[in-house]
Design an enzyme around this catalytic site. Structure first.
Site, PDB file in Angstrom:
ATOM      1  N   PRO A   1       0.609  -1.372   0.010  1.00  0.00           N
ATOM      2  CA  PRO A   1       0.099   0.254   0.041  1.00  0.00           C
ATOM      3  C   PRO A   1       1.261   1.477  -0.259  1.00  0.00           C
ATOM      4  O   PRO A   1       1.752   1.134   0.686  1.00  0.00           O
ATOM      5  CB  PRO A   1      -0.862  -0.040   1.513  1.00  0.00           C
ATOM      6  CG  PRO A   1      -0.870  -1.698   1.593  1.00  0.00           C
ATOM      7  CD  PRO A   1       0.352  -1.695   1.250  1.00  0.00           C
ATOM      8  N   GLU A   2       0.635   2.414  -1.063  1.00  0.00           N
ATOM      9  CA  GLU A   2       1.610   3.222  -1.010  1.00  0.00           C
ATOM     10  C   GLU A   2       0.243   4.379  -0.623  1.00  0.00           C
ATOM     11  O   GLU A   2      -1.197   4.118   0.396  1.00  0.00           O
ATOM     12  CB  GLU A   2       1.860   3.575  -2.719  1.00  0.00           C
ATOM     13  CG  GLU A   2       3.025   2.582  -2.515  1.00  0.00           C
ATOM     14  CD  GLU A   2       3.185   2.797  -3.909  1.00  0.00           C
ATOM     15  OE1 GLU A   2       2.913   3.906  -4.931  1.00  0.00           O
ATOM     16  OE2 GLU A   2       3.506   2.162  -4.512  1.00  0.00           O
TER      17      GLU A   2
END
Length: 271
Positions: A2-3
């Site tokens: 996840p960014e």
């Protein structure tokens, strides 16, 4: 992994049912995350109110009057808001049980995320104190980028993914912003002109804002707190499109590896 857009989506997704709620309990099924979870939290947290949920880079900060929970989703983690009686499954490592009938559940197959507790200012924590500016704020601008780029021979893609320069520009969004800016990912950072830096800053902001609007990018593991995937993948110009036509000129998108991360680009459109 996840960014920033996925973490921002998570923050917005959990806020309605978690913010301003009282913690009833915390259930730790497996404390073996990237750093061991403090097993005294079941004594420290009950009765505390989660007064605010903030994001700093890819960390979520759950604020109480006595301290902060610092949460990172790692490579494969996600947070879901569920009813108290929702059965847990494998890799559901932590439940933060709230007084409103819901719990915040942390699921992480690879156990590379973290749940840390600090009673000091979170900005002074070792994980946060050296971070650069948030990309969607005015503090991130062309002058800042050029100042950091002075004498830096590192590839511009690697440079903008450095957290001390700017936080949250992960691999997907770095590739996309460089394509939209017409900048080759291997360009030395110090070679950027002021107009190029202005364009790159604008496109980083544009790409991240669009990804947040779409709920993030689901490539492997990411799900929002509602269980829904992010849809930004449908809007990617070059990332993951090796040998496919460039959306601008039609030539094949190319792929190389920079600093152990995939770089996708068009040799014709990016200089």
């Amino acid at each position: 992994m996840p960014e920033l857009p996925e973490v921002e989506t998570t923050k917005r997704g959990i806020q309605p049912n978690v913010e301003q709620q009282t913690i009833r309990d915390i259930i730790i099924r497996d404390a073996r995350l990237r750093w061991p979870v403090d097993t005294t939290l079941p004594k420290k947290l009950p009765g505390l109110v989660i007064s605010a949920i903030r994001r700093r880079a890819k960390y979520l900060l759950l604020e109480t009057e006595r301290g902060h929970l610092i949460i990172h989703l790692g490579m494969s983690g996600n947070l879901r808001v569920l009813p108290h009686d929702h059965p847990h499954v494998k890799h559901d490592h932590i439940d933060l049980v709230l007084d409103n009938g819901y719990l915040l559940r942390y699921h992480d197959p690879r156990r590379f995320g973290c749940w840390l507790w600090t009673e000091a200012a979170p900005e002074e924590h070792d994980l946060l104190k050296t971070l650069g500016p948030e990309p969607l704020t005015d503090a991130f601008n062309a002058d800042h980028l050029l100042q950091k780029a002075q004498n830096r021979k590192v590839a511009v893609k690697t440079f903008i993914m450095t957290n001390a320069v700017v936080v949250g520009v992960g691999n997907i969004y770095a590739n996309e912003a460089l394509f939209l800016s017409g900048l080759h990912p291997t360009r030395p950072a110090h070679s950027l002109t002021h107009p190029e830096a202005e364009q790159l800053v604008d496109h980083i902001k544009q790409v991240l804002a669009a990804a947040i609007e779409q709920g993030g990018t689901t490539l492997k593991d990411f799900l929002s707190p509602s269980g829904q995937p992010g849809y930004f993948e449908q809007k990617l110009h070059v990332y993951g499109r090796d040998k496919q036509p460039c959306p601008t000129c039609g030539r094949p998108v190319q792929k190389t590896v920079l600093n152990q991360r995939a770089a996708y680009f068009c040799e014709h459109c990016q200089k």
